[in-house]
Write a protein that holds these residues in place. Structure first.
Motif, PDB file in Angstrom:
ATOM      1  N   LEU A 174       6.637  21.606  51.051  1.00 33.89           N
ATOM      2  CA  LEU A 174       6.390  21.855  49.690  1.00 33.89           C
ATOM      3  C   LEU A 174       5.255  21.174  48.885  1.00 33.89           C
ATOM      4  O   LEU A 174       4.404  21.663  48.228  1.00 33.89           O
ATOM      5  N   MET A 175       5.109  19.656  49.251  1.00 33.58           N
ATOM      6  CA  MET A 175       4.395  18.946  48.757  1.00 33.58           C
ATOM      7  C   MET A 175       2.851  19.394  49.163  1.00 33.58           C
ATOM      8  O   MET A 175       1.887  19.438  48.483  1.00 33.58           O
ATOM      9  N   TRP A 176       2.800  19.740  50.618  1.00 31.00           N
ATOM     10  CA  TRP A 176       1.355  20.034  51.010  1.00 31.00           C
ATOM     11  C   TRP A 176       0.956  21.420  50.453  1.00 31.00           C
ATOM     12  O   TRP A 176      -0.292  21.601  50.235  1.00 31.00           O
ATOM     13  N   LYS A 177       2.045  22.198  50.282  1.00 31.62           N
ATOM     14  CA  LYS A 177       1.417  23.539  49.641  1.00 31.62           C
ATOM     15  C   LYS A 177       0.919  23.334  48.264  1.00 31.62           C
ATOM     16  O   LYS A 177      -0.217  24.039  47.938  1.00 31.62           O
ATOM     17  N   ALA A 178       1.935  22.364  47.440  1.00 31.98           N
ATOM     18  CA  ALA A 178       1.170  22.317  46.088  1.00 31.98           C
ATOM     19  C   ALA A 178      -0.192  21.539  46.119  1.00 31.98           C
ATOM     20  O   ALA A 178      -1.016  21.631  45.478  1.00 31.98           O
ATOM     21  N   HIS A 179      -0.126  20.577  47.031  1.00 25.93           N
ATOM     22  CA  HIS A 179      -1.503  19.831  47.047  1.00 25.93           C
ATOM     23  C   HIS A 179      -2.853  20.854  47.612  1.00 25.93           C
ATOM     24  O   HIS A 179      -3.579  20.469  46.911  1.00 25.93           O
ATOM     25  N   THR A 180      -2.441  21.446  48.449  1.00 23.65           N
ATOM     26  CA  THR A 180      -3.602  22.191  49.023  1.00 23.65           C
ATOM     27  C   THR A 180      -3.945  23.263  47.863  1.00 23.65           C
ATOM     28  O   THR A 180      -5.314  23.740  47.794  1.00 23.65           O
ATOM     29  N   ILE A 190      -4.794  19.202  57.962  1.00 23.80           N
ATOM     30  CA  ILE A 190      -3.840  18.091  57.799  1.00 23.80           C
ATOM     31  C   ILE A 190      -2.330  18.487  57.345  1.00 23.80           C
ATOM     32  O   ILE A 190      -1.400  18.226  58.036  1.00 23.80           O
ATOM     33  N   ALA A 191      -2.525  19.552  56.283  1.00 17.76           N
ATOM     34  CA  ALA A 191      -1.134  20.066  55.720  1.00 17.76           C
ATOM     35  C   ALA A 191      -0.548  20.670  56.704  1.00 17.76           C
ATOM     36  O   ALA A 191       0.632  20.720  56.648  1.00 17.76           O
ATOM     37  N   ALA A 192      -1.330  21.563  57.550  1.00 16.25           N
ATOM     38  CA  ALA A 192      -0.507  22.269  58.471  1.00 16.25           C
ATOM     39  C   ALA A 192       0.231  21.515  59.359  1.00 16.25           C
ATOM     40  O   ALA A 192       1.357  22.231  60.196  1.00 16.25           O
ATOM     41  N   THR A 193      -0.098  20.185  59.663  1.00 15.42           N
ATOM     42  CA  THR A 193       0.701  19.528  60.501  1.00 15.42           C
ATOM     43  C   THR A 193       1.846  18.862  59.960  1.00 15.42           C
ATOM     44  O   THR A 193       2.763  18.191  60.502  1.00 15.42           O
ATOM     45  N   HIS A 194       2.263  18.980  58.546  1.00 10.27           N
ATOM     46  CA  HIS A 194       3.151  18.426  57.775  1.00 10.27           C
ATOM     47  C   HIS A 194       2.948  16.559  57.864  1.00 10.27           C
ATOM     48  O   HIS A 194       3.895  16.201  58.283  1.00 10.27           O
ATOM     49  N   TYR A 234       4.319  25.494  42.012  1.00  9.62           N
ATOM     50  CA  TYR A 234       4.443  24.882  42.988  1.00  9.62           C
ATOM     51  C   TYR A 234       4.729  23.317  42.870  1.00  9.62           C
ATOM     52  O   TYR A 234       5.653  22.831  44.013  1.00  9.62           O
ATOM     53  N   TRP A 235       4.120  22.796  41.980  1.00  9.64           N
ATOM     54  CA  TRP A 235       4.604  21.338  41.865  1.00  9.64           C
ATOM     55  C   TRP A 235       6.014  21.065  41.299  1.00  9.64           C
ATOM     56  O   TRP A 235       6.721  20.164  41.753  1.00  9.64           O
ATOM     57  N   LYS A 236       6.290  22.163  40.677  1.00 11.65           N
ATOM     58  CA  LYS A 236       7.726  22.233  39.984  1.00 11.65           C
ATOM     59  C   LYS A 236       8.753  22.343  41.015  1.00 11.65           C
ATOM     60  O   LYS A 236       9.671  21.454  41.219  1.00 11.65           O
ATOM     61  N   ALA A 237       8.460  23.078  41.922  1.00  5.58           N
ATOM     62  CA  ALA A 237       9.310  23.383  42.958  1.00  5.58           C
ATOM     63  C   ALA A 237       9.488  22.259  43.878  1.00  5.58           C
ATOM     64  O   ALA A 237      10.473  21.943  44.498  1.00  5.58           O
ATOM     65  N   PHE A 238       8.288  21.627  44.506  1.00  2.00           N
ATOM     66  CA  PHE A 238       8.499  20.351  44.907  1.00  2.00           C
ATOM     67  C   PHE A 238       9.498  19.342  44.436  1.00  2.00           C
ATOM     68  O   PHE A 238      10.187  18.840  45.236  1.00  2.00           O
ATOM     69  N   PHE A 239       9.200  19.180  43.088  1.00  2.00           N
ATOM     70  CA  PHE A 239       9.959  18.105  42.431  1.00  2.00           C
ATOM     71  C   PHE A 239      11.363  18.455  42.229  1.00  2.00           C
ATOM     72  O   PHE A 239      12.400  17.720  42.258  1.00  2.00           O
ATOM     73  N   GLU A 240      11.741  19.884  42.033  1.00  2.00           N
ATOM     74  CA  GLU A 240      13.132  20.275  42.067  1.00  2.00           C
ATOM     75  C   GLU A 240      13.803  20.023  43.429  1.00  2.00           C
ATOM     76  O   GLU A 240      14.989  19.717  43.401  1.00  2.00           O
ATOM     77  N   VAL A 241      13.061  20.179  44.529  1.00  2.00           N
ATOM     78  CA  VAL A 241      13.620  19.888  45.887  1.00  2.00           C
ATOM     79  C   VAL A 241      13.996  18.216  45.970  1.00  2.00           C
ATOM     80  O   VAL A 241      15.021  17.956  46.563  1.00  2.00           O
ATOM     81  N   ASN A 242      13.096  17.559  45.449  1.00  2.00           N
ATOM     82  CA  ASN A 242      13.080  16.329  45.573  1.00  2.00           C
ATOM     83  C   ASN A 242      14.380  15.491  44.632  1.00  2.00           C
ATOM     84  O   ASN A 242      14.910  14.649  44.944  1.00  2.00           O
ATOM     85  N   ASN A 243      14.547  16.466  43.579  1.00  2.00           N
ATOM     86  CA  ASN A 243      15.648  16.026  42.692  1.00  2.00           C
ATOM     87  C   ASN A 243      16.992  16.392  43.335  1.00  2.00           C
ATOM     88  O   ASN A 243      17.909  16.673  42.486  1.00  2.00           O
ATOM     89  N   SER A 244      17.119  16.011  44.442  1.00  2.00           N
ATOM     90  CA  SER A 244      18.357  16.154  45.332  1.00  2.00           C
ATOM     91  C   SER A 244      18.369  15.034  46.284  1.00  2.00           C
ATOM     92  O   SER A 244      17.385  14.691  46.809  1.00  2.00           O
ATOM     93  N   SER A 245      19.587  14.514  46.497  1.00  2.00           N
ATOM     94  CA  SER A 245      19.904  13.415  47.816  1.00  2.00           C
ATOM     95  C   SER A 245      19.954  14.074  49.181  1.00  2.00           C
ATOM     96  O   SER A 245      20.163  13.572  49.918  1.00  2.00           O
ATOM     97  N   SER A 246      20.124  15.693  49.209  1.00  2.00           N
ATOM     98  CA  SER A 246      20.237  16.091  50.395  1.00  2.00           C
ATOM     99  C   SER A 246      19.196  16.957  51.009  1.00  2.00           C
ATOM    100  O   SER A 246      19.301  17.967  51.650  1.00  2.00           O
ATOM    101  N   PHE A 247      17.952  16.691  50.633  1.00  2.00           N
ATOM    102  CA  PHE A 247      16.991  17.702  51.014  1.00  2.00           C
ATOM    103  C   PHE A 247      16.600  16.984  52.490  1.00  2.00           C
ATOM    104  O   PHE A 247      16.705  16.012  52.812  1.00  2.00           O
TER     105      PHE A 247
END
Length: 308
Positions: free
Chosen positions: A209-215, A250-254, A188-201
């Motif tokens: 993705l962040m809240w999914k990994a966080h929770t 809180i995560a559910a509200t993004h 989950y954390w890898k998926a978040f940072f892979e999406v971040n590793n782009s200028s077009s997200f």
């Protein structure tokens, strides 16, 4: 029940969220975590031993440096969302950790050591602290997920996280170690940072993705550290569990965890540890809003437990 609980929490926190969101253009006076300026700026600022970057996760300053490295490495991807990296949604993690440090929640509450106290080792984070142990899964695990996702590029050295003096089996200490023991969480954390590793997200996608990994981090850590709650007062232990519970809603509200929004939001959290004799909704020295948020968190937590 989940929708009703979310409504309860949203109503309780709506003044907080509205204030934060209405002022998220204020960036000139960003509030940083305590001692932010002393934390390592990037991974090569940490000690290097035997061809390894060595990080002491039980030092507040070094754990803060892990967050600082994440923020600096991801800054270019959030440039469109606020000046000086203020729109980076990773700010919620170090700011929450700074609140824990400032309010004494990272210290040894068992009374066995002076770890985390002004008259002892102030920058020490205790493995007997429920807050510190829970935070490990929102600091070191995201960091290792980012390393695996390539956020830091090709590193010249391996990463080694130093273990605490006791309870070593409650944690993992390298990408390989963590991937072996908790593959879903690392994914989950890898998926978040892979999406971040782009200028077009899309920012909302990144928040999801962040809240999914966080929770998932919290869900994984909660049962592990139930024994640490015994070192806290009943009001503080109840608040900690209720806070962990509320994060799901809180995560559910993004909810956006950029710098300014998070700082405004945290003003409504208790600015000291709760002690025996603190009775809601009229805890002495707390603002009406702080009392109301704490009461709402407790009601939500009780309702969640009653309904399973």
């Amino acid at each position: 029940f989940g929708i009703h609980a979310l409504l309860v929490l949203t109503v309780a926190l709506s003044p907080v969220i509205a204030t934060a969101q209405s002022e998220n253009s204020v960036t000139a006076e960003d509030v940083y975590p305590p001692l932010w300026h002393l934390a390592p700026e990037n991974l090569l600022d940490f000690p290097e031993e035997d061809n390894k970057i060595v990080i002491n996760a039980w030092s507040y300053q070094e754990r803060l440096g892990v967050y600082k490295s994440l923020l600096n490495a991801s800054a270019k991807y959030f440039a469109a969302f606020g000046p000086q990296n203020s729109g980076n949604i990773l700010w919620g993690l170090p700011l929450q950790h700074g609140w824990q440090f400032r309010t004494g929640r990272l210290a040894d509450h068992s009374g066995v050591t002076s770890c985390g106290y002004e008259n002892g080792e102030l920058l020490c984070q205790s493995v007997r602290s429920w807050w510190s142990c829970m935070n490990y899964y929102l600091a070191i695990i995201p960091f290792l997920g980012a390393v695996e996702a390539g956020l830091f590029g090709q590193l010249p050295y391996e990463i080694e996280i130093l273990p605490p003096e006791e309870q070593k089996g409650d944690f993992c200490y390298s990408v390989k170690d963590c991937w072996s023991s908790m593959p879903n969480l690392m994914d989950y954390w890898k998926a978040f940072f892979e999406v971040n590793n782009s200028s077009s997200f899309e920012l909302d996608d990144a928040l999801g993705l962040m809240w999914k990994a966080h929770t998932t981090s919290i869900a994984y850590a909660l049962p592990k550290f139930q024994d640490r709650l015994k070192y806290l007062s009943d009001p503080e232990a109840n608040f900690g569990e209720a806070w962990a519970d509320a994060v799901d809603f809180i995560a559910a509200t993004h909810f956006s965890t950029d710098s300014v929004t998070t700082n405004h939001f945290q003003a409504f959290l208790p600015q000291r540890m709760l002690v025996e004799g603190d009775v809601l909704p009229s805890i002495s020295g707390f603002s009406p809003e702080q009392n109301r948020v704490l009461l709402s968190l407790r009601v939500l937590h009780k309702a969640n437990k009653l309904t399973g």
